[in-house]
Design an enzyme around this catalytic site. Sequence first.
Site, PDB file in Angstrom:
ATOM      1  N   ALA A 161      27.683  31.348  45.278  1.00  0.00           N
ATOM      2  CA  ALA A 161      27.463  31.311  43.828  1.00  0.00           C
ATOM      3  C   ALA A 161      26.493  32.425  43.446  1.00  0.00           C
ATOM      4  O   ALA A 161      25.410  32.547  44.032  1.00  0.00           O
ATOM      5  CB  ALA A 161      26.895  29.958  43.403  1.00  0.00           C
ATOM      6  N   LYS A 162      26.873  33.215  42.463  1.00  0.00           N
ATOM      7  CA  LYS A 162      25.957  34.240  41.946  1.00  0.00           C
ATOM      8  C   LYS A 162      25.085  33.558  40.899  1.00  0.00           C
ATOM      9  O   LYS A 162      25.313  33.666  39.686  1.00  0.00           O
ATOM     10  CB  LYS A 162      26.752  35.412  41.363  1.00  0.00           C
ATOM     11  CG  LYS A 162      25.910  36.661  41.089  1.00  0.00           C
ATOM     12  CD  LYS A 162      26.799  37.836  40.727  1.00  0.00           C
ATOM     13  CE  LYS A 162      25.984  39.070  40.357  1.00  0.00           C
ATOM     14  NZ  LYS A 162      25.266  39.649  41.512  1.00  0.00           N
ATOM     15  N   ALA A 163      24.108  32.810  41.401  1.00  0.00           N
ATOM     16  CA  ALA A 163      23.252  31.974  40.565  1.00  0.00           C
ATOM     17  C   ALA A 163      21.898  32.637  40.370  1.00  0.00           C
ATOM     18  O   ALA A 163      21.348  33.235  41.299  1.00  0.00           O
ATOM     19  CB  ALA A 163      23.078  30.603  41.206  1.00  0.00           C
ATOM     20  N   TYR A 167      18.097  34.590  43.085  1.00  0.00           N
ATOM     21  CA  TYR A 167      17.562  35.948  43.100  1.00  0.00           C
ATOM     22  C   TYR A 167      16.041  36.016  43.158  1.00  0.00           C
ATOM     23  O   TYR A 167      15.475  37.109  43.290  1.00  0.00           O
ATOM     24  CB  TYR A 167      18.118  36.735  41.904  1.00  0.00           C
ATOM     25  CG  TYR A 167      19.520  37.196  42.191  1.00  0.00           C
ATOM     26  CD1 TYR A 167      19.771  38.470  42.659  1.00  0.00           C
ATOM     27  CD2 TYR A 167      20.594  36.323  42.059  1.00  0.00           C
ATOM     28  CE1 TYR A 167      21.060  38.875  42.978  1.00  0.00           C
ATOM     29  CE2 TYR A 167      21.889  36.710  42.376  1.00  0.00           C
ATOM     30  CZ  TYR A 167      22.107  37.993  42.831  1.00  0.00           C
ATOM     31  OH  TYR A 167      23.384  38.382  43.158  1.00  0.00           O
TER      32      TYR A 167
END
Length: 308
Positions: A161-163, A167
Amino acid sequence: MAATTLRTEKIWMDGNLVPYDEANVHVLTHSLHYGLAVFEGMRCYKIEGGGSAIFRGKEHIRRLLESAHIVEMPMHHSSEELLKACADVVRANKLAECYLRPIAFYGEGEMGLAARGNKTRVAIAAWPWGAYLGEDGVNKGVRLKTSSFVRFHHNSMMPAAKASGNYINSILAGYEARRGGYDEALLLDTQGYVAEGSGENVFVIRDGIVRTPTLSSILPGITRASVITILRDNSIDVREELFARDAFYVADEAFMTGTAAEVTPVVELDDRKIGSGVPGPITRKVQKVFQDALHGRDRKYQDWLYRI
């Protein structure tokens, strides 16, 4: 890392194009407090023969929706609606080339970790953005430092998931590397194998064989997948497997990939020169074919372009 100015004319918010200064959220926006949001990074390029196109737009929107599904975030726009909205943002801001940032997040209303009643909001912005690691990085290569921060286990944060919250790990690793005078960080996984950069996938080359980490603890990069296709189309052996950081030390070449970074050579890791210390022939080949694909010069990859 290249700085950029974000201000443009319009931003798409929940189905409407609104003026830049009106694209606002409340201070009690749930995702601001708890980091639960999903986003994408996309690029639009001028195309040979005229016009512009979003590179692999369909794949990026698919990953956005998959990221939302992974974190149990309901989405109320179809992939077709979101892709059209991306194109509308590019046109509304009269941008021939740009970076696009779709983001889905929970708005204000309920607060607390157990809150489930807040509306999912979606915004799409676009702005001009040059090479993420700088033009010198693209042309001459970058220097990396292995981070003291470890890429999280896939049962902790689910890297597919690019959540947004994922980051924090990348930001801290990047701070550390740049404070030490390096261009970027290299993160290892919880077993000590190479994972990825703070915002890029990585490849190493030795004796004509290209290796890149498996998807067990990394984001499945769309540029990564594109480069793997390019390598195989050019009869270059590419393998997805686990390897340690010393594979960089003894590599002939190395490079990083990402929507923002595109294809950026790596010429040093942990103060050890990689190969001859300059970008190598396979890296240069990949850069050229990738740039041809981005700008519509290679007909083989025309289906990667969503024309505006």
